[in-house]
Design a protein around this motif. Structure first.
Motif, PDB file in Angstrom:
ATOM      1  N   THR A  84       0.816  -1.142  -0.035  1.00  0.00           N
ATOM      2  CA  THR A  84      -0.226   0.137  -0.117  1.00  0.00           C
ATOM      3  C   THR A  84       0.899   1.145   0.189  1.00  0.00           C
ATOM      4  O   THR A  84       1.939   1.298   0.719  1.00  0.00           O
ATOM      5  N   ILE A  94       0.996   5.672  -0.065  1.00  0.00           N
ATOM      6  CA  ILE A  94       0.284   6.934   0.033  1.00  0.00           C
ATOM      7  C   ILE A  94       1.316   7.893  -0.582  1.00  0.00           C
ATOM      8  O   ILE A  94       2.403   8.019  -0.171  1.00  0.00           O
ATOM      9  N   GLU A 117       1.977  11.581  -2.054  1.00  0.00           N
ATOM     10  CA  GLU A 117       1.648  12.945  -2.229  1.00  0.00           C
ATOM     11  C   GLU A 117       1.859  13.805  -3.552  1.00  0.00           C
ATOM     12  O   GLU A 117       2.805  13.344  -4.106  1.00  0.00           O
ATOM     13  N   TYR A 135      -7.839  12.266  -2.845  1.00  0.00           N
ATOM     14  CA  TYR A 135      -8.094  13.319  -1.715  1.00  0.00           C
ATOM     15  C   TYR A 135      -7.364  14.858  -2.256  1.00  0.00           C
ATOM     16  O   TYR A 135      -6.275  14.636  -2.094  1.00  0.00           O
ATOM     17  N   ILE A 182      -3.591  13.807  -2.164  1.00  0.00           N
ATOM     18  CA  ILE A 182      -3.201  12.787  -1.478  1.00  0.00           C
ATOM     19  C   ILE A 182      -3.880  11.375  -2.367  1.00  0.00           C
ATOM     20  O   ILE A 182      -4.940  11.361  -2.450  1.00  0.00           O
ATOM     21  N   ILE A 185      -4.163   7.082  -2.351  1.00  0.00           N
ATOM     22  CA  ILE A 185      -3.936   5.885  -1.650  1.00  0.00           C
ATOM     23  C   ILE A 185      -4.205   4.872  -2.738  1.00  0.00           C
ATOM     24  O   ILE A 185      -5.153   4.799  -3.374  1.00  0.00           O
ATOM     25  N   THR A 242       6.340   9.769  -2.260  1.00  0.00           N
ATOM     26  CA  THR A 242       5.820   8.304  -2.015  1.00  0.00           C
ATOM     27  C   THR A 242       6.098   7.632  -0.641  1.00  0.00           C
ATOM     28  O   THR A 242       7.270   7.728  -0.239  1.00  0.00           O
ATOM     29  N   HIS A 243       5.034   7.345   0.229  1.00  0.00           N
ATOM     30  CA  HIS A 243       5.293   6.765   1.206  1.00  0.00           C
ATOM     31  C   HIS A 243       4.879   5.278   1.207  1.00  0.00           C
ATOM     32  O   HIS A 243       3.660   5.013   0.769  1.00  0.00           O
ATOM     33  N   VAL A 250       3.473   1.983   2.999  1.00  0.00           N
ATOM     34  CA  VAL A 250       2.895   1.390   4.245  1.00  0.00           C
ATOM     35  C   VAL A 250       3.580   0.114   4.757  1.00  0.00           C
ATOM     36  O   VAL A 250       3.807  -0.590   3.810  1.00  0.00           O
ATOM     37  N   THR A 282      -0.465  -2.082   8.504  1.00  0.00           N
ATOM     38  CA  THR A 282      -1.952  -1.641   8.592  1.00  0.00           C
ATOM     39  C   THR A 282      -2.450  -1.954   9.902  1.00  0.00           C
ATOM     40  O   THR A 282      -2.508  -3.265  10.100  1.00  0.00           O
ATOM     41  N   GLU A 333      -7.906  -0.559   8.294  1.00  0.00           N
ATOM     42  CA  GLU A 333      -8.182   0.069   7.278  1.00  0.00           C
ATOM     43  C   GLU A 333      -9.772  -0.534   6.780  1.00  0.00           C
ATOM     44  O   GLU A 333     -10.175  -1.427   6.513  1.00  0.00           O
TER      45      GLU A 333
END
Length: 145
Positions: free
Chosen positions: A64, A66, A68, A93, A102, A104, A131-132, A134, A137, A140
């Motif tokens: 996964t 996240i 920006e 988002y 953002i 996902i 890029t981040h 994950v 988790t 979720e």
């Protein structure tokens, strides 16, 4: 929307497979009333679909990310619309702060993520991406309960 509609929604969010009859029994109402209210909420786009909750990792989406996105030339909406078309994107988002958007998304591996990030960079008016990945988790679940 009233409290009855909220109770119907809460039950459907927890189990979208509940029949109108089951909901009626659970909420102490008639099946016709439940069906009428559900149809009204579908028509108003409060309910816009039904879906199964799945474990993405068990079907191969072990990663996964996240991401920006910083846009240039005030083209945020067109960029977001384009990103939303990607099959593996779960959320887009429009946010406040130094980042404009953002994203996902789920991936089967690093090479898939790499290809995706490069495709984002090639979208016109995307200035930068961060890029981040994950690591774990904890929760979720977008159902409100």
């Amino acid at each position: 929307m009233d409290q009855t509609d909220e109770r119907i929604l809460k039950n459907l969010m927890m189990d979208g497979r509940l029949s109108a009859r089951q909901l009626a029994l659970k909420l102490g109402m008639s099946t016709v009333t439940i069906l009428t209210r559900i149809k009204k909420m579908e028509k108003a786009k409060i309910i816009y679909g039904y879906a199964a909750l799945i474990d993405h990792e068990k079907i191969g989406y072990s990663l996964t990310a996240i991401i920006e996105i910083i846009a240039k030339n005030d083209k945020i909406v067109s960029i977001e619309d384009e990103i939303a078309k990607f099959e593996n994107v779960c959320g887009v988002y429009d946010i406040t702060g130094s980042t404009d958007t953002i994203v996902i998304a789920k991936f089967k591996g690093r090479s898939e993520l790499s290809t995706f990030v490069k495709s984002l960079a090639s979208i016109s008016n995307v200035e930068n991406t961060i890029t981040h990945v994950v690591l774990n988790t904890t929760k979720e679940d977008f159902r409100l309960s």
